[in-house]
Design a protein around this motif. Structure first.
Motif, PDB file in Angstrom:
ATOM      1  N   ALA A  20       2.581  63.575  42.600  1.00  0.00           N
ATOM      2  CA  ALA A  20       2.746  64.203  41.447  1.00  0.00           C
ATOM      3  C   ALA A  20       3.529  62.941  40.259  1.00  0.00           C
ATOM      4  O   ALA A  20       2.964  63.115  39.305  1.00  0.00           O
ATOM      5  N   PHE A  21       3.675  62.104  40.836  1.00  0.00           N
ATOM      6  CA  PHE A  21       4.508  60.877  40.052  1.00  0.00           C
ATOM      7  C   PHE A  21       3.560  60.548  39.001  1.00  0.00           C
ATOM      8  O   PHE A  21       3.355  60.270  38.198  1.00  0.00           O
ATOM      9  N   ILE A  22       2.067  60.748  39.576  1.00  0.00           N
ATOM     10  CA  ILE A  22       0.865  59.236  38.837  1.00  0.00           C
ATOM     11  C   ILE A  22       0.588  60.941  37.665  1.00  0.00           C
ATOM     12  O   ILE A  22       0.549  60.624  36.549  1.00  0.00           O
ATOM     13  N   LEU A  23       0.270  62.061  37.670  1.00  0.00           N
ATOM     14  CA  LEU A  23       0.819  62.883  36.836  1.00  0.00           C
ATOM     15  C   LEU A  23       1.720  63.222  35.586  1.00  0.00           C
ATOM     16  O   LEU A  23       1.263  63.544  34.603  1.00  0.00           O
ATOM     17  N   SER A  24       2.836  62.692  36.351  1.00  0.00           N
ATOM     18  CA  SER A  24       3.505  63.001  35.390  1.00  0.00           C
ATOM     19  C   SER A  24       3.791  61.701  34.302  1.00  0.00           C
ATOM     20  O   SER A  24       3.554  61.966  33.321  1.00  0.00           O
ATOM     21  N   VAL A  25       3.696  61.051  35.154  1.00  0.00           N
ATOM     22  CA  VAL A  25       3.198  59.399  34.075  1.00  0.00           C
ATOM     23  C   VAL A  25       2.039  59.590  33.154  1.00  0.00           C
ATOM     24  O   VAL A  25       2.446  59.343  31.931  1.00  0.00           O
ATOM     25  N   LYS A  26       0.632  60.771  33.941  1.00  0.00           N
ATOM     26  CA  LYS A  26      -0.489  60.746  32.604  1.00  0.00           C
ATOM     27  C   LYS A  26       0.257  61.884  31.387  1.00  0.00           C
ATOM     28  O   LYS A  26      -0.448  61.593  30.528  1.00  0.00           O
ATOM     29  N   VAL A  27       0.938  62.895  31.941  1.00  0.00           N
ATOM     30  CA  VAL A  27       1.382  63.002  31.099  1.00  0.00           C
ATOM     31  C   VAL A  27       2.222  63.427  29.513  1.00  0.00           C
ATOM     32  O   VAL A  27       2.198  63.355  28.802  1.00  0.00           O
ATOM     33  N   LYS A  28       2.866  62.561  30.507  1.00  0.00           N
ATOM     34  CA  LYS A  28       4.121  62.368  29.159  1.00  0.00           C
ATOM     35  C   LYS A  28       3.201  60.337  28.263  1.00  0.00           C
ATOM     36  O   LYS A  28       3.782  60.181  27.492  1.00  0.00           O
ATOM     37  N   LYS A  29       1.809  60.455  28.308  1.00  0.00           N
ATOM     38  CA  LYS A  29       0.843  59.567  27.719  1.00  0.00           C
ATOM     39  C   LYS A  29       0.565  60.041  26.373  1.00  0.00           C
ATOM     40  O   LYS A  29       0.063  59.350  25.717  1.00  0.00           O
ATOM     41  N   TYR A  30       0.272  61.328  26.428  1.00  0.00           N
ATOM     42  CA  TYR A  30      -0.638  62.398  25.423  1.00  0.00           C
ATOM     43  C   TYR A  30       0.403  62.371  24.244  1.00  0.00           C
ATOM     44  O   TYR A  30       1.778  62.211  24.155  1.00  0.00           O
ATOM     45  N   GLY A 129       2.453  71.616  35.561  1.00  0.00           N
ATOM     46  CA  GLY A 129       3.215  72.433  36.514  1.00  0.00           C
ATOM     47  C   GLY A 129       2.725  71.729  38.160  1.00  0.00           C
ATOM     48  O   GLY A 129       3.706  72.285  38.870  1.00  0.00           O
ATOM     49  N   VAL A 130       1.713  71.213  38.165  1.00  0.00           N
ATOM     50  CA  VAL A 130       1.438  71.001  39.193  1.00  0.00           C
ATOM     51  C   VAL A 130       2.307  69.712  39.788  1.00  0.00           C
ATOM     52  O   VAL A 130       2.959  69.572  40.612  1.00  0.00           O
ATOM     53  N   VAL A 131       2.922  69.050  38.868  1.00  0.00           N
ATOM     54  CA  VAL A 131       3.692  67.573  39.036  1.00  0.00           C
ATOM     55  C   VAL A 131       4.781  68.541  39.726  1.00  0.00           C
ATOM     56  O   VAL A 131       5.807  68.661  41.024  1.00  0.00           O
ATOM     57  N   MET A 132       5.764  69.684  39.051  1.00  0.00           N
ATOM     58  CA  MET A 132       6.234  70.897  40.163  1.00  0.00           C
ATOM     59  C   MET A 132       6.405  71.387  41.099  1.00  0.00           C
ATOM     60  O   MET A 132       6.731  70.767  41.868  1.00  0.00           O
ATOM     61  N   GLY A 133       4.876  71.274  41.282  1.00  0.00           N
ATOM     62  CA  GLY A 133       4.325  72.249  42.631  1.00  0.00           C
ATOM     63  C   GLY A 133       4.346  71.242  43.554  1.00  0.00           C
ATOM     64  O   GLY A 133       4.763  71.351  45.050  1.00  0.00           O
ATOM     65  N   MET A 134       3.951  70.210  43.910  1.00  0.00           N
ATOM     66  CA  MET A 134       3.347  68.916  44.728  1.00  0.00           C
ATOM     67  C   MET A 134       4.953  68.454  44.889  1.00  0.00           C
ATOM     68  O   MET A 134       5.261  68.245  45.972  1.00  0.00           O
ATOM     69  N   PHE A 135       6.103  68.041  43.724  1.00  0.00           N
ATOM     70  CA  PHE A 135       7.449  67.346  44.550  1.00  0.00           C
ATOM     71  C   PHE A 135       8.100  68.983  45.391  1.00  0.00           C
ATOM     72  O   PHE A 135       8.452  68.418  46.266  1.00  0.00           O
ATOM     73  N   VAL A 136       7.709  70.185  44.180  1.00  0.00           N
ATOM     74  CA  VAL A 136       8.638  71.226  45.561  1.00  0.00           C
ATOM     75  C   VAL A 136       7.678  70.296  47.039  1.00  0.00           C
ATOM     76  O   VAL A 136       8.597  71.590  48.254  1.00  0.00           O
ATOM     77  N   VAL A 137       6.707  70.892  47.350  1.00  0.00           N
ATOM     78  CA  VAL A 137       5.694  71.473  49.152  1.00  0.00           C
ATOM     79  C   VAL A 137       6.287  69.851  48.969  1.00  0.00           C
ATOM     80  O   VAL A 137       6.354  70.025  50.920  1.00  0.00           O
ATOM     81  N   GLY A 138       5.807  68.967  48.760  1.00  0.00           N
ATOM     82  CA  GLY A 138       5.844  67.462  49.480  1.00  0.00           C
ATOM     83  C   GLY A 138       7.191  67.178  49.474  1.00  0.00           C
ATOM     84  O   GLY A 138       7.576  66.954  50.993  1.00  0.00           O
TER      85      GLY A 138
END
Length: 394
Positions: A20-30, A129-138
């Motif tokens: 989730a953290f990696i995806l969040s960093v990736k999202v912010k690069k757009y 959306g995956v960021v939120m989902g993965m943080f929740v389940v993790g």
């Protein structure tokens, strides 16, 4: 085997959080869009975070009060329930805050990307959306595994999974106020924006020059992102805990394995979901929904295979595996049913559109009837899953 499940759950939960953290960093690069878009987005982001901070400060006071009540009201092991309640509250707040932060950053990037390439916008939106989902389940699996390990080590002869319900209660506490508070706030802002902006000042609806419109978007993010994340965390935690308690109460032989089996199934679900995200590609604008379905089907298939080996090696009762599959099928059926009844390309939505041609009355009647029909498949799927699980696993 019980220790292997516990260790595996720890590892999987950490992987989910890192993913989730990696995806969040990736999202912010757009690209966040033009200057005006960034300005409006920043207003919404700051407003949402300020709202959440203010809400959490008030909720923290009541969290301490409720924890104290649990400590004094429960004669035996009240301290465990109180600690679990505080931890559940904190993790739920963390999940909501992270989801809020990423969503308010991803929204403007999604809008800007969709202006030129809807597939790119779809990718950004899905990733956030995956960021939120993965943080929740993790966080959920990490919390349950941690408290199970600590409590069972402290009280090896009298440990009861019911002690973990304080953890779920804490997550529920945050979910209630974040969901309801955000909803009330956004509706008040929405009404104010319409009445003052459109009626009195002549400002078009959803015009960012109207401060109430910004407030409306702030409330939407609080209720639908932070609130939803906390709500999902609470539901996810309590579902796992309920299954663990059933394993504790229903089995006396090999009890520890039955208690931890739901946690193992949850960990497998996380792994399957992570793999499934790589199959959501959206190669063209006409297959975005199909792309999401592909991710669900791949994740479900992996889940089914891995769960079979888990159940066979941990408890040896294949009936429990088939009961799990019945729930998996019910979940897929509910998702496909929802997609069918809400898709603009399917008959239900088209029938409402057609009814609108003759006036508001027929629109309301047709919309209401379609809405009522849409509940049948989910209800039947849940009931069928329950009956199948009872028949297959007892």
């Amino acid at each position: 085997m019980a220790n292997a499940i516990l260790i595996g759950s720890f590892i999987v939960s950490i992987i989910a959080i890192l993913f989730a953290f990696i995806l969040s960093v990736k999202v912010k690069k757009y690209d966040p869009g033009n200057e005006k878009m960034q300005e409006i987005s920043e207003h919404i982001h700051k407003g949402a975070m300020a709202f959440l901070n203010r809400e959490y400060k008030i909720m923290f006071i009541f969290m301490v009060i409720v924890a104290a009540l649990l400590y004094f009201a429960i004669p035996e092991h009240g301290i465990l329930q109180a600690i679990g309640f505080i931890a559940g509250s904190i993790l739920s707040a963390v999940a909501g805050r992270i989801g809020m932060h990423v969503a308010t950053k991803a929204n403007v990037r999604t809008a800007w990307a969709c202006d030129t390439d809807i597939r790119k916008g779809f990718k950004i939106a899905f990733s956030s959306g995956v960021v939120m989902g993965m943080f929740v389940v993790g966080l959920a699996v990490l919390g349950i595994a941690s408290f199970h390990y600590i409590f069972s080590a402290l009280y090896p002869d009298s440990y009861d999974p019911n002690w973990l319900f304080g953890f779920g209660f804490g997550a529920s506490y945050i979910a209630l106020f974040a969901r309801v508070g955000g909803g009330i706030y956004t509706k008040a802002a929405d009404v104010g924006a319409d009445l003052v902006g459109k009626v009195e000042k002549g400002i078009p609806e959803d015009d960012p020059r109207n401060p109430a419109v910004i407030a409306d978007n702030v409330g939407d993010n609080v209720g639908d992102v932070a609130g939803m994340g906390a709500d999902l965390l609470e539901s996810y935690i309590e579902s796992i805990l309920a299954a663990m308690v059933i394993g504790f109460l229903a089995f006396s032989v090999n009890r520890e394995n039955y208690i931890l089996l739901p946690l193992g199934v949850a960990a497998i679900g996380i792994v399957s979901s992570i793999i499934g995200t790589f199959f959501v590609r959206g190669k063209n604008k006409d297959t975005l929904a199909a792309s999401l379905d592909m991710g669900v089907f791949v994740a479900s298939a992996i889940m089914a295979v891995l769960t079979f080996f888990l159940v066979k090696n941990v408890v040896g009762d294949i009936g429990i595996f088939w009961a799990t599959i019945s729930g998996l099928i019910a979940g897929i059926a509910i998702g496909l049913s929802t997609e069918y009844y809400t898709s603009a390309h399917k008959k239900p939505a088209k029938s409402i559109s057609e009814a609108s041609k003759t006036g508001a009355g027929t629109n309301i009647i047709q919309g209401l009837s379609v809405g009522m029909w849409s509940t049948i498949i989910p209800v039947v799927a849940v009931c069928a899953g329950l009956l199948a699980a009872f028949y297959l696993a007892g």
